[in-house]
Design a protein around this motif. Structure first.
Motif, short mmCIF file in Angstrom:
data_model
loop_
_atom_site.label_atom_id
_atom_site.label_comp_id
_atom_site.label_asym_id
_atom_site.label_seq_id
_atom_site.Cartn_x
_atom_site.Cartn_y
_atom_site.Cartn_z
N ALA A 139 35.34 53.08 27.62
CA ALA A 139 34.23 52.43 28.32
C ALA A 139 33.07 52.21 27.37
N ILE A 140 32.51 51.02 27.43
CA ILE A 140 31.26 50.76 26.73
C ILE A 140 30.17 50.73 27.79
N VAL A 141 29.28 51.68 27.72
CA VAL A 141 28.22 51.78 28.72
C VAL A 141 26.97 51.11 28.15
N VAL A 142 26.59 50.01 28.77
CA VAL A 142 25.46 49.22 28.28
C VAL A 142 24.18 49.74 28.94
N THR A 143 23.20 50.08 28.11
CA THR A 143 21.97 50.67 28.63
C THR A 143 20.77 50.02 27.98
N ASN A 144 19.75 49.75 28.78
CA ASN A 144 18.47 49.30 28.25
C ASN A 144 17.57 50.51 28.04
N PRO A 145 16.62 50.40 27.12
CA PRO A 145 15.78 51.56 26.86
C PRO A 145 14.72 51.78 27.95
N GLU A 146 15.13 51.93 29.16
CA GLU A 146 14.18 52.28 30.22
C GLU A 146 14.85 53.22 31.20
N VAL A 147 14.05 54.01 31.92
CA VAL A 147 14.60 55.15 32.65
C VAL A 147 15.61 54.78 33.74
N SER A 148 15.34 53.71 34.49
CA SER A 148 16.26 53.43 35.60
C SER A 148 17.63 53.01 35.08
N SER A 149 17.63 52.29 33.97
CA SER A 149 18.91 51.89 33.39
C SER A 149 19.68 53.10 32.89
N VAL A 150 18.96 54.04 32.28
CA VAL A 150 19.61 55.24 31.75
C VAL A 150 20.17 56.07 32.92
N ARG A 151 19.39 56.18 33.98
CA ARG A 151 19.85 56.93 35.16
C ARG A 151 21.13 56.32 35.73
N ASP A 152 21.15 54.98 35.84
CA ASP A 152 22.32 54.32 36.41
C ASP A 152 23.54 54.48 35.49
N SER A 153 23.29 54.46 34.19
CA SER A 153 24.40 54.66 33.26
C SER A 153 24.97 56.05 33.42
N ASP A 154 24.09 57.00 33.63
CA ASP A 154 24.52 58.38 33.85
C ASP A 154 25.42 58.45 35.08
N ARG A 155 25.00 57.75 36.11
CA ARG A 155 25.78 57.74 37.36
C ARG A 155 27.17 57.14 37.13
N ILE A 156 27.19 56.02 36.40
CA ILE A 156 28.48 55.35 36.21
C ILE A 156 29.39 56.21 35.32
N LEU A 157 28.80 56.97 34.39
CA LEU A 157 29.60 57.87 33.56
C LEU A 157 30.28 58.93 34.41
N GLY A 158 29.55 59.41 35.42
CA GLY A 158 30.13 60.38 36.33
C GLY A 158 31.31 59.80 37.09
N ILE A 159 31.15 58.56 37.53
CA ILE A 159 32.24 57.92 38.27
C ILE A 159 33.45 57.69 37.37
N LEU A 160 33.16 57.25 36.14
CA LEU A 160 34.23 57.02 35.16
C LEU A 160 35.08 58.27 34.98
N GLN A 161 34.42 59.40 34.84
CA GLN A 161 35.15 60.62 34.51
C GLN A 161 35.67 61.35 35.73
N SER A 162 35.46 60.79 36.91
CA SER A 162 36.05 61.45 38.07
C SER A 162 36.96 60.53 38.87
N ARG A 163 36.69 59.22 38.82
CA ARG A 163 37.45 58.37 39.73
C ARG A 163 38.33 57.34 39.05
N SER A 164 38.28 57.25 37.72
CA SER A 164 39.15 56.28 37.06
C SER A 164 40.58 56.83 37.03
N LYS A 165 41.51 55.94 36.72
CA LYS A 165 42.92 56.34 36.73
C LYS A 165 43.17 57.43 35.69
N VAL A 166 42.61 57.22 34.51
CA VAL A 166 42.80 58.21 33.44
C VAL A 166 42.28 59.58 33.90
#
Lengths: 269, 257
Positions: A139-166
């Motif tokens: 996964a390439i997680v695209v993030t802008n240097p601002e807090v809401s973007s970083v927070r959302d990236s954090d959230r998507i990382l959690g989903i990636l590592q719990s709900r993806s097939k791998v």
């Protein structure tokens, strides 16, 4: 072995599609057979950024529904050898996607000998984004240097590592951090998060930093992936990203403020 | 096929008196608070707090009452052995008491929960394995040291925004950072070696002696046994520093580690 890479972020407007287009074009230009799939069904943009919007006949949803073959829907890029685009449907919504359908398309691409399958995720954490990341190996997680973007990236990382097939099968999706719209001057001025701040919060390896640049918008509007603009800093930075992804050791560029060279640096540096 | 001694999540109904109809009506209220959760859930009856005579207890009526409420009666435990026959006749399984369970079956769930953690990031609390009911068995030191060891949950992946991790009936050790917007909970104490940025709730089921230990206190909210505090509303000087949080009376106390 083909690899499925999702380009995702959680937040919208951070540069997922721009990055997907640039990254896929970069991989292809280095000789790898690459397909880039637009998962943003209903709000298709990738074809615009890639400049193929007038060549769309069939789309991803048509293939999933068996209304066309994959071959009919794939658009071969005219500028870069080895690059294929699978556009999203503009007239449908995300419900048209389902695991079985997406899996069969990805498997067919793998069987066709594609080295890399780049999945351009829509924003959000709903079905479209979930479908885009479900089959990902990396996964390439695209993030802008601002807090809401970083927070959302954090959230998507959690989903990636719990709900993806791998993840469901007990493995780990390889994570890469891509910071876009980075302005070293504003970081120095303190009104933008630095790449170190972002890395500390997300604690995943940094793949690259793309500087904020007018050429990105220009390239998007003209339908040329910005990576093809070898003069621009953003284009060069994306090329570095591709090289790093392929295992080359490339130093970061364009992360320090320009025109701030001190007297001695000017003399000696 | 394999037959293994394993523990899994069970609801335990502790009964104090022998009035079956009252037990059922109270349970009905409880069930209606979370009908989805209790729907068809297996239930064990614990008689250790029973004050009345176990031989007078109507086990058949209780079983029927539980079935009517949508529970699945599994077994009974901690009743006087004299009542064993009575319970068996009413169709109940008489379960072994905690301390007499073989130590093998004790250590197994620990490993299991660990293996499971490595795979999934457990966004659901119910993903965590629960070894039920350790507190209210005999408080005296036990003969078998393995059996008396507390369950332990180790988290070695970052706990991301939006994720929840819950260590039921055990302490929790987190080796990775926890993000803002995440939630970690344990019935026991919590140790965090990465940065602590989310919410942290120790003693989630009322254990007032539970504590929170962390290397870098940047939490949004801290709580022990239901007493909570927003870190921003605290005047501690330990933000971003190693700290221990404990409960003193009704107040959360933050101390340097």
């Amino acid at each position: 072995m083909s690899k499925v890479i999702v380009v995702t972020s959680g937040k919208g407007g951070v540069g997922k599609t721009t990055s997907s287009a640039a990254f896929a074009a970069g991989l292809a230009s280095k000789g790898h057979k690459t397909a880039v799939i637009d998962f943003d069904v209903g709000l298709r943009n990738l074809d615009l950024i890639m400049g193929v919007e007038r060549r769309v006949v069939y789309d991803f949803v048509n293939v999933i529904n068996g209304e066309s073959t994959l071959k009919q829907a794939l658009i071969k890029d005219k500028r870069v050898e080895n690059l294929y685009i699978l556009p999203a449907s503009q007239t449908r919504d995300k419900d048209a996607l389902n695991k079985e359908g997406v899996e069969s398309v990805i498997n067919e691409l793998k069987a066709d000998g594609f080295d890399y399958i780049v999945c351009d995720s829509p924003a959000g954490i709903e079905k479209g984004a979930f479908m885009a990341l479900y089959f990902a190996d990396e996964a390439i997680v695209v993030t802008n240097p601002e807090v809401s973007s970083v927070r959302d990236s954090d959230r998507i990382l959690g989903i990636l590592q719990s709900r993806s097939k791998v993840a469901e099968e007990g493995g780990t999706v390889k994570e890469h951090l891509l910071i876009t719209r980075y302005s070293p001057e504003r970081v120095e001025g303190g009104d933008m998060l630095s790449k170190e701040d972002i890395q500390e919060i997300l604690s995943i390896p940094l793949l690259g930093v793309i500087p904020e640049s007018g050429t990105v918008l220009q390239a998007s509007n003209s339908g040329n992936p910005v990576i093809m603009d070898k003069e621009s800093q953003a284009g060069q930075a994306y090329m570095d990203v591709v090289s790093r992804f392929l295992g080359e050791d490339v130093p970061l560029r364009f992360v320090d403020p320009e025109e701030k060279k001190g007297f001695f640096k000017k003399l000696f540096g | 096929m394999q037959l293994k001694g394993e523990m899994s999540m069970l609801n335990v109904l502790h009964i104090q008196d022998t009035d079956v109809s009252e037990i059922c009506s109270k349970l009905e209220q409880k069930r209606d608070e979370a009908p989805q959760f209790f729907m068809q859930s297996p239930i064990v009856i614990d008689g250790s707090e029973l004050s009345g005579n176990a031989l007078e207890f109507d086990f058949s009526a209780l079983k029927k009452g539980l079935l009517d409420l949508g529970f699945i009666p599994v077994g009974v435990r901690n009743f006087p052995p004299a009542a064993n026959n009575l319970m068996r006749e009413s169709g109940w399984a008489v379960m072994r008491e905690q301390q007499s369970a073989p130590s093998v079956s004790k250590s197994e769930p620990v490993q299991e929960s660990k293996a499971k953690e490595n795979q999934t990031t457990k966004t659901q609390p119910k993903d965590s394995q629960v070894e039920e009911n350790k507190e209210n068995t005999n408080p005296a030191p036990q003969a078998n040291p393995v059996a008396s060891m507390k369950n332990q949950m180790t988290v070695d992946r970052p706990v991301r925004s939006g994720q929840q991790v819950y260590a039921a009936n055990s302490d929790m050790t987190v080796l990775s950072p926890t993000s803002a917007g995440s939630e970690i909970m344990a019935d026991g104490s919590i140790h965090i070696y990465g940065a602590l940025r989310g919410r942290v709730l120790a003693g989630a089921r009322g254990n007032e002696s539970a504590r929170i230990y962390c290397q870098s206190l940047q939490a949004e909210l801290i709580a022990i046994a239901g007493r909570y505090q927003l870190l921003d509303e605290s005047n501690t000087t330990l933000k971003g520093k190693p700290a221990m949080i404990r409960l003193e009376g009704e107040k959360l106390v933050i101390e340097a580690l």
